[in-house]
Design an enzyme around this catalytic site. Structure first.
Site, PDB file in Angstrom:
ATOM      1  CG  HIS A   1      17.274  60.083  47.704  1.00  0.00           C
ATOM      2  ND1 HIS A   1      17.741  59.338  46.640  1.00  0.00           N
ATOM      3  CD2 HIS A   1      18.018  59.732  48.787  1.00  0.00           C
ATOM      4  CE1 HIS A   1      18.720  58.557  47.079  1.00  0.00           C
ATOM      5  NE2 HIS A   1      18.919  58.788  48.361  1.00  0.00           N
TER       6      HIS A   1
ATOM      7  CD  GLU B   1      20.884  61.288  56.184  1.00  0.00           C
ATOM      8  OE1 GLU B   1      20.733  60.473  57.103  1.00  0.00           O
ATOM      9  OE2 GLU B   1      21.983  61.550  55.669  1.00  0.00           O
TER      10      GLU B   1
HETATM   11  N1  ACO Z   1      14.619  71.403  50.316  1.00  0.00           N
HETATM   12  C1  ACO Z   1      14.282  72.398  49.470  1.00  0.00           C
HETATM   13  N2  ACO Z   1      14.407  72.293  48.127  1.00  0.00           N
HETATM   14  C2  ACO Z   1      14.890  71.137  47.650  1.00  0.00           C
HETATM   15  C3  ACO Z   1      15.270  70.077  48.467  1.00  0.00           C
HETATM   16  C4  ACO Z   1      15.112  70.237  49.857  1.00  0.00           C
HETATM   17  N3  ACO Z   1      15.463  69.276  50.719  1.00  0.00           N
HETATM   18  N4  ACO Z   1      15.729  69.059  47.709  1.00  0.00           N
HETATM   19  C5  ACO Z   1      15.665  69.467  46.441  1.00  0.00           C
HETATM   20  N5  ACO Z   1      15.150  70.737  46.407  1.00  0.00           N
HETATM   21  C6  ACO Z   1      14.893  71.540  45.225  1.00  0.00           C
HETATM   22  C7  ACO Z   1      16.142  72.264  44.763  1.00  0.00           C
HETATM   23  O1  ACO Z   1      16.294  73.497  45.401  1.00  0.00           O
HETATM   24  C8  ACO Z   1      15.849  72.403  43.293  1.00  0.00           C
HETATM   25  O2  ACO Z   1      14.894  73.431  43.133  1.00  0.00           O
HETATM   26  P1  ACO Z   1      15.016  74.490  41.925  1.00  0.00           P
HETATM   27  O3  ACO Z   1      15.096  73.656  40.676  1.00  0.00           O
HETATM   28  O4  ACO Z   1      13.784  75.295  42.061  1.00  0.00           O
HETATM   29  O5  ACO Z   1      16.291  75.234  42.173  1.00  0.00           O
HETATM   30  C9  ACO Z   1      15.145  71.106  42.942  1.00  0.00           C
HETATM   31  O6  ACO Z   1      14.532  70.660  44.153  1.00  0.00           O
HETATM   32  C10 ACO Z   1      16.054  70.020  42.431  1.00  0.00           C
HETATM   33  O7  ACO Z   1      17.214  69.989  43.239  1.00  0.00           O
HETATM   34  P2  ACO Z   1      18.500  69.133  42.870  1.00  0.00           P
HETATM   35  O8  ACO Z   1      19.610  69.483  43.792  1.00  0.00           O
HETATM   36  O9  ACO Z   1      18.754  69.202  41.413  1.00  0.00           O
HETATM   37  O10 ACO Z   1      17.988  67.676  43.172  1.00  0.00           O
HETATM   38  P3  ACO Z   1      18.861  66.453  43.489  1.00  0.00           P
HETATM   39  O11 ACO Z   1      18.027  65.283  43.145  1.00  0.00           O
HETATM   40  O12 ACO Z   1      20.212  66.517  42.914  1.00  0.00           O
HETATM   41  O13 ACO Z   1      19.028  66.600  45.094  1.00  0.00           O
HETATM   42  C11 ACO Z   1      19.540  66.150  47.302  1.00  0.00           C
HETATM   43  C12 ACO Z   1      19.121  65.561  45.953  1.00  0.00           C
HETATM   44  C13 ACO Z   1      20.942  66.703  47.192  1.00  0.00           C
HETATM   45  C14 ACO Z   1      19.534  65.034  48.350  1.00  0.00           C
HETATM   46  C15 ACO Z   1      18.561  67.271  47.708  1.00  0.00           C
HETATM   47  O14 ACO Z   1      17.242  66.779  47.736  1.00  0.00           O
HETATM   48  C16 ACO Z   1      18.907  67.912  49.043  1.00  0.00           C
HETATM   49  O15 ACO Z   1      19.743  68.804  49.083  1.00  0.00           O
HETATM   50  N6  ACO Z   1      18.259  67.479  50.164  1.00  0.00           N
HETATM   51  C17 ACO Z   1      18.565  68.010  51.467  1.00  0.00           C
HETATM   52  C18 ACO Z   1      19.794  67.324  52.077  1.00  0.00           C
HETATM   53  C19 ACO Z   1      19.511  65.914  52.496  1.00  0.00           C
HETATM   54  O16 ACO Z   1      18.487  65.591  53.130  1.00  0.00           O
HETATM   55  N7  ACO Z   1      20.467  65.038  52.173  1.00  0.00           N
HETATM   56  C20 ACO Z   1      20.402  63.616  52.500  1.00  0.00           C
HETATM   57  C21 ACO Z   1      20.064  62.791  51.296  1.00  0.00           C
HETATM   58  S1  ACO Z   1      19.857  61.089  51.685  1.00  0.00           S
HETATM   59  C22 ACO Z   1      21.454  60.498  51.748  1.00  0.00           C
HETATM   60  O17 ACO Z   1      22.332  60.940  51.073  1.00  0.00           O
HETATM   61  C23 ACO Z   1      21.712  59.372  52.637  1.00  0.00           C
END
Ligand code: ACO
Length: 390
Positions: A267, A325
């Protein structure tokens, strides 16, 4: 000029609607901790709280119920559009976005000049989003839509329109979900809604903009894939005869190595477990104890634990935890919804938060207009086409 990519950490508005503390894992909706309000409030009570800044009396809650119930019918043009979308088998979220845009066809204004008129536009759209989702889901599966029942409250009526036998336990489970996710600070969709209306546009346009931002898999689109993931891991474990825990670890290792995002984890704001995940996990536990598939609940816990361990070891320092989620998927599955309805049902709830933010933004009346840093090339003269390279 420093660019804050993704606006992370930028405080763009002051709001009374919800408070999110990402470090402590806290969410308060209209001032009440989510753990406290979600299992007890009706959707109408939560909506009133967000729109008016205080909980309603019994009469006021009843009044809002009647007001919403009298607005659930769709304009004929909206129904025609939904039929056209169903013949093309468009995804529910696409049909919902298009249908909301047509609600003006009944001649009511999308916004008015004062708070009451804007509130009226908000009542209209909140009342009708469940009707659109349910009618379209039934059309798409070849069934006849079920007419709204004005005697039933919001959550109960939604289940009925979907053709689900609404027992009190199911209604309470759905209502706990709808209240839990009604608002969450300045999420991407809420921000989109506020940007739209900050130009003095209208309530309906703001909701259409929010829906567009909402349906992406990084935001509201995650719960369907999260449930599929649990089922896939269960099936793989059954085939391989490995324990569910071992299979989940293996699956997560492969997925992370392939660069996949694991749905239901991570998140932008929470660095600890999303407080909504626990509220929904407990609601799912109550629901499954009452009937359904209690095994799925414990399997989901096993998969969650295994995935978190893999994420901690493969993404050290990232602090990726379970988000809302993951347990949304479990709870809505228990309520009897198809995965294709998970994101639309999230929208059925969140439209309450969007409209509350829209009303707050209209009162604030400040244009949202950030600045960009130009990183392209600069040229002194415009070259005639004959002098440009092929
Ligand atoms: N699975 C694997 N790796 C992840 C995940 C995940 N769910 N979430 C973040 N990471 C990793 C990224 O790959 C990245 O790694 P890296 O730096 O080695 O490339 C690092 O963590 C940071 O990722 P960002 O995208 O910069 O983090 P951000 O805080 O912007 O992401 C997000 C938030 C988009 C929700 C992300 O965690 C994600 O894609 N989760 C999966 C989708 C999801 O569950 N969405 C629902 C969110 S809740 C809602 O909106 C109601």
């Amino acid at each position: 000029m420093d660019v804050v990519r993704g606006l992370a950490g930028v405080v763009a508005v002051a709001t009374r609607i919800s408070r999110v503390d990402g470090d402590r894992g806290e969410l308060a909706i209209g001032g009440y901790p989510v753990e406290e309000i979600a299992p007890h409030a009706t959707y109408e009570e939560a909506l009133y709280l967000l729109w008016h800044g205080r909980l309603p009396s019994a009469d006021e809650a009843e009044g809002l119920h009647h007001r919403l119930a009298s607005r659930r019918w769709l304009p004929a043009g909206t129904v025609t559009l939904l039929h056209a979308a169903a013949t093309r088998d468009l995804p529910v979220m696409d049909a919902l976005r298009m249908a909301v845009d047509t609600l003006q066809l009944d001649g009511r204004p999308a916004r008015g000049g004062d708070l009451d008129a804007n509130l009226d536009a908000a009542v209209d759209v909140v009342a009708r989003v469940p009707t659109i989702v349910a009618a379209y889901a039934r059309m798409r599966s070849g069934s006849v839509p079920v007419a709204p029942d004005p005697a039933r409250r919001h959550a109960d009526n939604y289940l009925r329109m979907l053709g689900i036998e609404a027992t009190p336990a199911l209604v309470r489970a759905l209502e706990t979900y709808l209240v839990t996710v009604i608002d969450h600070g300045l999420s991407a969709s809420t921000f989109a809604a506020r940007v739209v209306v900050s130009t003095r546009s209208d309530v309906l346009s703001a909701v259409v903009g929010a829906l567009g931002a909402f349906k992406g898999p990084l935001h509201g689109g995650a719960p369907g894939p999260a449930l599929e993931m649990v089922f896939e891991i269960r099936e793989r474990a059954a085939r391989s005869r490995r324990s569910l825990d071992d299979e989940a670890r293996l699956w997560a290792e492969e997925a992370v190595a392939a660069g996949a995002r694991l749905m239901g984890f991570g998140h932008r704001v929470y660095r600890v477990r999303d407080p909504r995940a626990e509220v929904l996990a407990e609601a799912a536990q109550r629901l499954f104890a009452d009937g359904g598939d209690p095994r799925l609940q414990s399997d989901a816990r096993t998969v969650e634990r295994a995935i978190l361990e893999v994420l901690r070891s493969r993404k050290p320092g990232r602090r990726i935890e379970t988000n809302v989620e993951f347990y949304t998927a479990l709870l809505l599955h228990g309520v009897g919804l198809d995965p294709e309805l998970f994101t639309p049902t999230f929208a059925v709830s969140r439209v309450g938060g969007w409209t509350a933010h829209v009303l707050e933004q209209i009162a604030d009346d400040t244009l949202m207009r950030p600045t960009s840093a130009y990183v392209g090339e600069s040229h002194d003269r415009f070259p005639p086409s004959a002098s440009r390279p092929d």
